[in-house]
Design a protein around this motif. Structure first.
Motif, PDB file in Angstrom:
ATOM      1  N   UNK A 182       0.859  -1.182   0.000  1.00 52.95           N
ATOM      2  CA  UNK A 182       0.000   0.000   0.000  1.00 52.95           C
ATOM      3  C   UNK A 182       0.898   1.236   0.000  1.00 52.95           C
ATOM      4  N   UNK A 183       0.684   2.122  -0.983  1.00 52.85           N
ATOM      5  CA  UNK A 183       1.467   3.349  -1.088  1.00 52.85           C
ATOM      6  C   UNK A 183       0.575   4.538  -0.742  1.00 52.85           C
ATOM      7  N   UNK A 184       1.077   5.422   0.131  1.00 57.21           N
ATOM      8  CA  UNK A 184       0.332   6.609   0.531  1.00 57.21           C
ATOM      9  C   UNK A 184       1.148   7.855   0.195  1.00 57.21           C
ATOM     10  N   UNK A 185       0.495   8.825  -0.411  1.00 53.83           N
ATOM     11  CA  UNK A 185       1.157  10.085  -0.765  1.00 53.83           C
ATOM     12  C   UNK A 185       0.992  11.080   0.381  1.00 53.83           C
ATOM     13  N   UNK A 186       2.081  11.305   1.129  1.00 52.17           N
ATOM     14  CA  UNK A 186       2.024  12.205   2.272  1.00 52.17           C
ATOM     15  C   UNK A 186       2.288  13.658   1.887  1.00 52.17           C
ATOM     16  N   UNK A 187       3.047  13.867   0.813  1.00 55.18           N
ATOM     17  CA  UNK A 187       3.325  15.218   0.333  1.00 55.18           C
ATOM     18  C   UNK A 187       3.726  15.121  -1.127  1.00 55.18           C
ATOM     19  N   UNK A 188       4.064  16.256  -1.730  1.00 50.41           N
ATOM     20  CA  UNK A 188       4.434  16.256  -3.142  1.00 50.41           C
ATOM     21  C   UNK A 188       5.751  15.539  -3.403  1.00 50.41           C
ATOM     22  N   UNK A 190       6.846  12.837  -0.958  1.00 46.54           N
ATOM     23  CA  UNK A 190       6.948  11.730  -0.005  1.00 46.54           C
ATOM     24  C   UNK A 190       5.884  10.670  -0.252  1.00 46.54           C
ATOM     25  N   UNK A 191       6.353   9.440  -0.492  1.00 46.99           N
ATOM     26  CA  UNK A 191       5.480   8.277  -0.612  1.00 46.99           C
ATOM     27  C   UNK A 191       5.804   7.334   0.535  1.00 46.99           C
ATOM     28  N   UNK A 192       4.779   6.931   1.252  1.00 43.80           N
ATOM     29  CA  UNK A 192       4.940   5.996   2.359  1.00 43.80           C
ATOM     30  C   UNK A 192       4.501   4.610   1.905  1.00 43.80           C
ATOM     31  N   UNK A 193       5.323   3.597   2.187  1.00 39.77           N
ATOM     32  CA  UNK A 193       4.976   2.218   1.878  1.00 39.77           C
ATOM     33  C   UNK A 193       4.566   1.489   3.142  1.00 39.77           C
TER      34      UNK A 193
END
Length: 308
Positions: A182-188, A190-193
């Motif tokens: 699951x990938x989450x876009x925290x900022x322009x 930063x991608x969190x896995x």
């Protein structure tokens, strides 16, 4: 647009509900909170009405010092905009006037179970909201934390992603997610896995079956989430497709509008793929620090040539 409910905050931070018990299903759509200040003196031009409103010791002390009529006016002006909720971090004493206004307007009024330092509580709440409201997608692959660097390992089914992950775990690195990442876009930038919850701590190996890496190798073998810094694509061996360039140019892969550096590693019996991933991670880190092995090598060549 993603959203969460006020009830989610109550559960996550163990907040006390002082008013609006029947309004906890109100939705929150903004990932950052607001601490009203100018609004108490009548300036509403930039009031972020969709944000959670935090009332700390400074705000509560200010309200306590006002006369009954002035306090009624100041609070009434703010609750008129119907923010998702108010959270008081300064304790629950003498909040009758706030309870009255929030009950009248149907706005949840919450309080921390004990007084908190507001400047410390806000970052925790912001971090939770940013993750909870982040745009996300899922990809097929493996996510690892290698020497503190978040890495996505992709490739066709059966290419050896999970086996490579297992070797990395044995070498002291950490699994984040296997099979579904699951990938989450925290900022322009930063991608969190992370994992989807169901696959947490599990690694599936062909011919072996499902493994719980924490039970096998201890807590150090697993990490709940990691910031993605590098994308590695495992592919089948192609003869004459590899070059011995001094420095390989990194391509990029777009995930939710964020470009992640990407490299391709070809597979062949005898190649230490896990070792290559370790080298790629550490080399990426050195480049981020401004170091290039190729540049140092060329400077040595040029220095030697100058001597001659």
């Amino acid at each position: 647009m993603k959203n969460i409910t006020v009830e989610s905050l109550v559960q996550r931070f163990k907040l006390t509900v002082l008013a609006g018990e029947n309004k906890l299903q109100k939705v929150i759509v903004q990932p950052r909170v607001h601490r009203p200040g100018l609004e108490f003196v009548g300036h509403f031009d930039f009031f972020p009405t969709e944000r959670v409103q935090i009332l700390g010791r400074k705000e509560i002390t200010y309200l306590h010092k006002l006369s009954h009529e002035e306090r009624k006016l100041r609070i009434g002006n703010i609750v008129h905009y119907h923010p998702p909720c108010f959270i008081v971090t300064a304790g629950e004493e003498d909040l009758t006037y706030l309870i009255h206004h929030c009950t009248e307007q149907g706005i949840p009024l919450l309080a921390t179970q004990k007084p908190e330092v507001t400047s410390e509580f806000i970052p925790k709440l912001d971090a939770f909201l940013i993750k909870a409201l982040a745009n996300e997608t899922s990809i097929h692959g493996v996510c690892m934390n290698v020497s503190g660097i978040g890495i996505l390992i992709r490739g066709n089914s059966g290419v050896g992603k999970s086996e490579t992950a297992h070797t990395l775990i044995r070498r002291g690195h950490r699994l984040v997610a296997d099979d579904l990442v699951v990938l989450k876009r925290l900022s322009h930038q930063t991608i969190l896995g992370t994992h989807d919850g169901k696959t947490k701590e599990f690694l599936a190996l062909r011919s072996i079956g499902l493994l719980n890496v924490v039970r096998l190798y201890g807590r150090k073998a697993f990490q709940d989430e990691t910031r993605i810094a590098l994308d590695i694509h495992l592919t089948k061996w192609e003869k004459d497709a590899l070059y011995n360039d001094l420095e390989q140019e990194l391509s990029e892969v777009d995930y939710l509008g964020v470009n992640i550096p990407s490299i391709q590693i070809q597979l062949q019996p005898g190649r230490d793929v896990a070792g290559l991933i370790e080298a790629a991670a550490n080399n990426w880190y050195l480049k981020e620090q401004g170091y290039s092995a190729a540049e140092e090598f060329m400077s040595r060549i040029e220095a030697e040539a100058a001597k001659e």
